[in-house]
Design a protein around this motif. Structure first.
Motif, PDB file in Angstrom:
ATOM      1  N   ILE A  17     -45.383  18.618  70.104  1.00 24.71           N
ATOM      2  CA  ILE A  17     -43.974  18.566  69.588  1.00 24.71           C
ATOM      3  C   ILE A  17     -43.422  20.074  69.310  1.00 24.71           C
ATOM      4  O   ILE A  17     -42.206  20.560  69.499  1.00 24.71           O
ATOM      5  CB  ILE A  17     -43.716  17.633  68.375  1.00 24.71           C
ATOM      6  CG1 ILE A  17     -44.002  16.074  68.879  1.00 24.71           C
ATOM      7  CG2 ILE A  17     -42.430  17.674  67.943  1.00 24.71           C
ATOM      8  CD1 ILE A  17     -44.229  15.159  67.891  1.00 24.71           C
TER       9      ILE A  17
ATOM     10  N   ARG B  17     -42.836  22.051  72.466  1.00 22.38           N
ATOM     11  CA  ARG B  17     -41.432  21.496  72.893  1.00 22.38           C
ATOM     12  C   ARG B  17     -40.527  21.955  72.371  1.00 22.38           C
ATOM     13  O   ARG B  17     -39.353  22.497  72.995  1.00 22.38           O
ATOM     14  CB  ARG B  17     -41.556  20.164  73.325  1.00 22.38           C
ATOM     15  CG  ARG B  17     -42.352  19.381  74.091  1.00 22.38           C
ATOM     16  CD  ARG B  17     -42.301  17.977  74.413  1.00 22.38           C
ATOM     17  NE  ARG B  17     -41.914  17.183  73.549  1.00 22.38           N
ATOM     18  CZ  ARG B  17     -42.696  16.410  73.076  1.00 22.38           C
ATOM     19  NH1 ARG B  17     -43.890  16.326  73.098  1.00 22.38           N
ATOM     20  NH2 ARG B  17     -42.061  15.573  72.010  1.00 22.38           N
ATOM     21  N   GLN B  18     -40.352  21.933  70.970  1.00 20.97           N
ATOM     22  CA  GLN B  18     -39.040  22.456  70.287  1.00 20.97           C
ATOM     23  C   GLN B  18     -39.091  23.946  70.394  1.00 20.97           C
ATOM     24  O   GLN B  18     -37.783  24.603  70.346  1.00 20.97           O
ATOM     25  CB  GLN B  18     -39.524  22.304  68.607  1.00 20.97           C
ATOM     26  CG  GLN B  18     -38.231  22.394  67.871  1.00 20.97           C
ATOM     27  CD  GLN B  18     -37.185  21.167  68.121  1.00 20.97           C
ATOM     28  OE1 GLN B  18     -37.571  20.277  68.897  1.00 20.97           O
ATOM     29  NE2 GLN B  18     -36.210  21.262  67.408  1.00 20.97           N
TER      30      GLN B  18
ATOM     31  N   LEU C 262     -37.422  24.484  73.793  1.00 26.97           N
ATOM     32  CA  LEU C 262     -35.894  24.072  73.547  1.00 26.97           C
ATOM     33  C   LEU C 262     -35.117  25.442  73.127  1.00 26.97           C
ATOM     34  O   LEU C 262     -33.992  25.634  73.606  1.00 26.97           O
ATOM     35  CB  LEU C 262     -35.775  22.904  72.904  1.00 26.97           C
ATOM     36  CG  LEU C 262     -36.212  21.517  73.422  1.00 26.97           C
ATOM     37  CD1 LEU C 262     -36.048  20.297  72.512  1.00 26.97           C
ATOM     38  CD2 LEU C 262     -35.322  21.281  74.758  1.00 26.97           C
ATOM     39  N   LYS C 263     -35.612  25.893  72.091  1.00 26.55           N
ATOM     40  CA  LYS C 263     -35.165  27.121  71.208  1.00 26.55           C
ATOM     41  C   LYS C 263     -35.265  28.160  72.422  1.00 26.55           C
ATOM     42  O   LYS C 263     -33.964  28.792  72.445  1.00 26.55           O
ATOM     43  CB  LYS C 263     -35.910  27.645  70.095  1.00 26.55           C
ATOM     44  CG  LYS C 263     -35.812  26.666  69.005  1.00 26.55           C
ATOM     45  CD  LYS C 263     -36.646  27.210  67.893  1.00 26.55           C
ATOM     46  CE  LYS C 263     -36.441  26.361  66.318  1.00 26.55           C
ATOM     47  NZ  LYS C 263     -37.477  26.893  65.398  1.00 26.55           N
TER      48      LYS C 263
ATOM     49  N   GLU D 114     -32.673  16.600  73.169  1.00 31.17           N
ATOM     50  CA  GLU D 114     -34.321  16.721  72.973  1.00 31.17           C
ATOM     51  C   GLU D 114     -34.813  17.196  71.723  1.00 31.17           C
ATOM     52  O   GLU D 114     -35.844  16.717  71.123  1.00 31.17           O
ATOM     53  CB  GLU D 114     -34.603  17.540  74.305  1.00 31.17           C
ATOM     54  CG  GLU D 114     -34.404  17.063  75.628  1.00 31.17           C
ATOM     55  CD  GLU D 114     -35.325  15.734  75.738  1.00 31.17           C
ATOM     56  OE1 GLU D 114     -36.550  15.863  75.286  1.00 31.17           O
ATOM     57  OE2 GLU D 114     -35.081  14.959  76.361  1.00 31.17           O
ATOM     58  N   ALA D 115     -34.155  17.868  70.997  1.00 29.23           N
ATOM     59  CA  ALA D 115     -34.026  18.475  69.663  1.00 29.23           C
ATOM     60  C   ALA D 115     -34.140  17.449  68.949  1.00 29.23           C
ATOM     61  O   ALA D 115     -35.150  17.287  67.913  1.00 29.23           O
ATOM     62  CB  ALA D 115     -33.405  19.669  69.270  1.00 29.23           C
TER      63      ALA D 115
ATOM     64  N   ASN E  48     -37.460  15.345  69.301  1.00 27.33           N
ATOM     65  CA  ASN E  48     -38.575  15.868  68.702  1.00 27.33           C
ATOM     66  C   ASN E  48     -38.656  15.977  67.154  1.00 27.33           C
ATOM     67  O   ASN E  48     -39.644  15.856  66.588  1.00 27.33           O
ATOM     68  CB  ASN E  48     -38.414  17.339  69.037  1.00 27.33           C
ATOM     69  CG  ASN E  48     -39.013  17.687  70.814  1.00 27.33           C
ATOM     70  OD1 ASN E  48     -39.587  16.905  71.097  1.00 27.33           O
ATOM     71  ND2 ASN E  48     -38.368  18.887  71.266  1.00 27.33           N
ATOM     72  N   ARG E  49     -37.435  16.093  66.647  1.00 21.23           N
ATOM     73  CA  ARG E  49     -37.619  15.870  64.921  1.00 21.23           C
ATOM     74  C   ARG E  49     -37.911  14.439  64.458  1.00 21.23           C
ATOM     75  O   ARG E  49     -38.681  14.299  63.702  1.00 21.23           O
ATOM     76  CB  ARG E  49     -36.288  16.328  64.339  1.00 21.23           C
ATOM     77  CG  ARG E  49     -35.749  17.807  64.540  1.00 21.23           C
ATOM     78  CD  ARG E  49     -34.513  17.980  63.870  1.00 21.23           C
ATOM     79  NE  ARG E  49     -33.477  17.429  64.124  1.00 21.23           N
ATOM     80  CZ  ARG E  49     -32.549  18.097  65.172  1.00 21.23           C
ATOM     81  NH1 ARG E  49     -32.814  19.201  65.782  1.00 21.23           N
ATOM     82  NH2 ARG E  49     -31.354  17.173  65.423  1.00 21.23           N
TER      83      ARG E  49
END
Length: 329
Positions: free
Chosen positions: A109, A112-113, A116-117, A166-167, A170-171
């Motif tokens: 996770i 992936r985060q 995304l950033k 998506e973020a 992920n959270r």
């Protein structure tokens, strides 16, 4: 010479005792023979049992003596503790595997985060570059950028929405994963406490009986029970041998045998005629050797006396000294 004469007398008396036993009335012979047979059989059994080896240490024997009343229950308890220990180990492996999987999910996770950033930064840079290019086209070439601007804004909105969604996922996944991880750690710690307590209990039980596991304790208990039965039989055998010895002594005294106690060491001779023949033969041989030795000593002494007489006759001055020596003899 006196000592040898005494030995001769003892052997003669011993032979006379044998004759008394041989000529005893039938009823008394039967009683004597029955008691002697019992002694021989019990002695053989006791010697055979004494050779029996039991597979437990002295420390284990002391433990069996001290905890004999509770060892059966302790075997059951120890078996249950060992089975519980296996279940605890299985739970530890399962929880450790679950914890490692959750940690891997958490790292995934985070990865992936991070992606995304990076994607958001790239999209922002691309958007700025696109707007700058459109502004240049509009200012320098008077190009109508309305459609391009709308398309760019729309595409940017779509990508931004995807990234934000998506973020958000992920959270949410991170929160769920952390809760599962905390629960797994909590359960793992609880199981570890159970494991430590059970290990201490097992170590206490193992030390108590000086064994390595419940199977060994069960084996030692079986060996101890067999040994205890054998020890009890030996005690009973010793009592019966003592009683039979008393019967033998009583019957020998009735026959007026002088050296009764000697026969307790050779009761086989009372049972087996061959043994009695061997005893009689051995006594006769010894008596013959003693007689020969005494005859030899007597001959030597007579020779010495003859020599002394010769000296006294030849040397009258030594007569007093010779008389003194003969007086000392």
């Amino acid at each position: 010479a006196i000592r040898r004469q005494r030995q001769m007398c003892i052997r003669d008396r011993y032979l006379k005792d044998i004759q008394l036993i041989d000529r005893a009335p039938k009823e008394e012979q039967e009683k004597l023979l029955a008691a002697a047979k019992q002694i021989v059989e019990l002695t053989k059994e006791r010697k055979k049992s004494q050779k029996q080896e039991y597979k437990f240490t002295e420390a284990q024997r002391r433990a069996m003596d001290n905890y004999e009343d509770m060892v059966e229950d302790d075997i059951k308890k120890l078996t249950e503790y060992e089975e519980y220990q296996m279940k605890i180990k299985q739970d530890l492996r399962q929880l450790s595997g679950e914890k490692n999987l959750l940690l891997a999910d958490k790292q995934d996770i985070i990865h992936r985060q991070g992606m995304l950033k990076v994607l958001g930064k790239c999209l922002t840079a691309l958007l700025i570059a696109t707007f700058a290019m459109l502004a240049v086209l509009m200012a320098c070439f008077k190009v109508n950028i309305n459609v391009a601007f709308v398309v760019t804004v729309f595409v940017t909105f779509v990508f931004a929405a995807i990234i934000l969604n998506e973020a958000r996922k992920n959270r949410i996944d991170m929160v769920i994963t952390e809760k599962k991880g905390n629960r797994a750690i909590f359960l793992l710690n609880r199981v570890k406490i159970k494991y430590v307590n059970n290990v201490r209990t097992l170590d206490y039980m193992y030390h108590k009986y000086q064994v390595r596991n419940a199977a060994e304790l069960s084996f030692v208990r079986t060996q101890y029970i067999r040994a205890k039965r054998e020890w009890e039989r030996q005690r009973e055998s010793s009592i019966r041998i003592h009683e039979a010895n008393q019967v033998v002594l009583q019957e020998l005294r009735k026959l007026e045998v002088k050296d009764c106690d000697i026969w307790l060491g050779q009761v086989e001779a009372l049972v087996e005629p061959k043994e009695m023949v061997e005893v009689r033969h051995d006594l006769n041989v010894r008596r013959q050797k003693l007689r020969e030795q005494m005859d030899y000593n007597t001959g030597i002494m007579e020779q010495c006396l003859d020599e002394i007489d010769k000296i006294r006759s030849k040397k009258p001055e030594y007569a007093v000294e010779v008389e003194r020596i003969l007086g000392g003899m």
